[in-house]
Design a protein around this motif. Sequence first.
Motif, short mmCIF file in Angstrom:
data_model
loop_
_atom_site.label_atom_id
_atom_site.label_comp_id
_atom_site.label_asym_id
_atom_site.label_seq_id
_atom_site.Cartn_x
_atom_site.Cartn_y
_atom_site.Cartn_z
N VAL A 104 52.38 44.08 47.85
CA VAL A 104 51.67 44.43 49.08
C VAL A 104 50.73 45.59 48.78
O VAL A 104 51.16 46.64 48.32
N ILE A 105 49.44 45.37 49.03
CA ILE A 105 48.42 46.38 48.75
C ILE A 105 48.11 47.14 50.03
O ILE A 105 47.84 46.54 51.08
N VAL A 106 48.14 48.48 49.95
CA VAL A 106 47.82 49.35 51.08
C VAL A 106 46.59 50.17 50.72
O VAL A 106 46.56 50.84 49.69
N GLN A 107 45.58 50.12 51.59
CA GLN A 107 44.34 50.86 51.38
C GLN A 107 44.00 51.64 52.64
O GLN A 107 44.00 51.08 53.74
N ASP A 108 43.69 52.90 52.49
CA ASP A 108 43.23 53.73 53.60
C ASP A 108 41.73 53.52 53.74
O ASP A 108 40.96 53.84 52.83
N SER A 109 41.31 52.99 54.88
CA SER A 109 39.89 52.69 55.09
C SER A 109 39.04 53.96 55.17
O SER A 109 37.81 53.90 55.06
N ARG A 110 39.68 55.12 55.33
CA ARG A 110 38.95 56.38 55.42
C ARG A 110 38.74 57.03 54.06
O ARG A 110 38.00 58.01 53.94
N VAL A 111 39.42 56.50 53.04
CA VAL A 111 39.38 57.10 51.70
C VAL A 111 39.02 56.01 50.69
O VAL A 111 39.65 54.95 50.66
N ALA A 112 38.04 56.28 49.86
CA ALA A 112 37.63 55.31 48.85
C ALA A 112 38.68 55.19 47.76
O ALA A 112 39.25 56.19 47.31
N SER A 113 38.95 53.97 47.33
CA SER A 113 39.84 53.76 46.19
C SER A 113 39.13 54.21 44.92
O SER A 113 37.91 54.10 44.81
N PRO A 114 39.86 54.75 43.94
CA PRO A 114 39.21 55.21 42.71
C PRO A 114 38.53 54.06 41.97
O PRO A 114 39.09 52.97 41.86
N PRO A 115 37.33 54.29 41.45
CA PRO A 115 36.57 53.21 40.81
C PRO A 115 37.24 52.64 39.56
O PRO A 115 36.99 51.48 39.20
N TRP A 116 38.10 53.43 38.90
CA TRP A 116 38.72 52.91 37.68
C TRP A 116 39.66 51.74 37.96
O TRP A 116 40.00 50.98 37.03
N LEU A 117 40.08 51.55 39.22
CA LEU A 117 40.91 50.39 39.53
C LEU A 117 40.17 49.08 39.27
O LEU A 117 40.77 48.05 38.98
N ASN A 118 38.84 49.12 39.37
CA ASN A 118 38.03 47.92 39.15
C ASN A 118 37.59 47.76 37.70
O ASN A 118 36.92 46.78 37.36
N ARG A 119 37.96 48.72 36.85
CA ARG A 119 37.57 48.65 35.44
C ARG A 119 38.30 47.49 34.77
O ARG A 119 39.51 47.33 34.90
N ARG A 120 37.54 46.67 34.06
CA ARG A 120 38.15 45.54 33.36
C ARG A 120 38.64 45.97 31.98
O ARG A 120 37.94 46.67 31.25
N VAL A 121 39.83 45.53 31.65
CA VAL A 121 40.45 45.85 30.37
C VAL A 121 40.22 44.67 29.43
O VAL A 121 40.64 43.55 29.74
N PRO A 122 39.55 44.89 28.30
CA PRO A 122 39.26 43.76 27.40
C PRO A 122 40.50 42.97 27.02
O PRO A 122 40.49 41.74 27.02
N ARG A 123 41.58 43.70 26.69
CA ARG A 123 42.82 43.01 26.32
C ARG A 123 44.01 43.94 26.54
O ARG A 123 44.00 45.08 26.09
N PHE A 124 45.01 43.44 27.26
CA PHE A 124 46.27 44.16 27.41
C PHE A 124 47.34 43.32 26.73
O PHE A 124 47.68 42.23 27.18
N HIS A 125 47.85 43.84 25.62
CA HIS A 125 48.78 43.09 24.80
C HIS A 125 50.02 43.93 24.54
O HIS A 125 49.92 45.06 24.07
N THR A 126 51.18 43.41 24.90
CA THR A 126 52.42 44.13 24.65
C THR A 126 53.55 43.12 24.49
O THR A 126 53.56 42.08 25.15
N PRO A 127 54.50 43.39 23.59
CA PRO A 127 55.67 42.51 23.49
C PRO A 127 56.59 42.72 24.68
O PRO A 127 56.34 43.58 25.54
N LYS A 128 57.66 41.97 24.75
CA LYS A 128 58.65 42.20 25.79
C LYS A 128 59.24 43.59 25.60
O LYS A 128 59.68 43.96 24.51
N THR A 129 59.23 44.38 26.67
CA THR A 129 59.67 45.76 26.58
C THR A 129 60.10 46.24 27.96
O THR A 129 60.08 45.47 28.93
N THR A 130 60.51 47.51 28.07
CA THR A 130 60.89 48.02 29.38
C THR A 130 59.64 48.18 30.25
O THR A 130 58.52 48.33 29.75
#
Length: 221
Positions: A104-130
């Motif tokens: 469930v995503i909660v956004q305050d319409s009075r406050v801008a979300s940080p722009p880095w949330l929209n940053r695309r990650v070229p590759r996220f690679h991780t083995p099974k881990t905690t």
Amino acid sequence: MIEMRCLFWTIAWVAIFAGGYCEAEPICPLLRNTPPFSAHGETRLTALLGFGLENHISFGIESFSDDLLQPLTTNLAKGTAESKIRQILGMPAAYRVSCATGVVIVQDSRVASPPWLNRRVPRFHTPKTTLFMANAGLWMLVETLLNPRQQGFAGDSPPGDAEDQVGPYDIRGATVRGLLCQLAGSSKGTAWLIERPGLSLRGTASRNRLWTLWMGGGGRH
């Protein structure tokens, strides 16, 4: 009516994912029927996280204002998760509530979300881990994308539950928001929220300068 509403959420989030948000899911957590819930003097934010933990609903909190740090005392009858979430938030016109990937995503319409949330990650690679190790790996990856000259990392992360395993992942081109949803959605009741200096949260949490991954525990009151 419920079937039509589920169809609406599915179509809406397919469209949003094309713009870089979390991917769509066939059943929206907001439509889930939930048992009675009570809060006694805790902050609205703590109550919201506690509600999610009790009902195995994960949250992504992109932005919020001081009103979520105000105390709340309430007794809510059984009903949909959406109705309770909006009552806990207390200002339904100020907060946008949506759902994707079991989060469930909660956004305050009075406050801008940080722009880095929209940053695309070229590759996220991780083995099974905690969950905490995967979260730490994502954070360091994002930091190096935001600042390629980054030499060291400073954060606060407990070892986490060895039984709470996620992955393996090999995801290309997703946004930071989408990857956070992927991690939180794999452990029901977990929440990620934008880091706010001085914010105190009970329970187990991994904190860095960008976001906090909250796992609950420590009591609500």
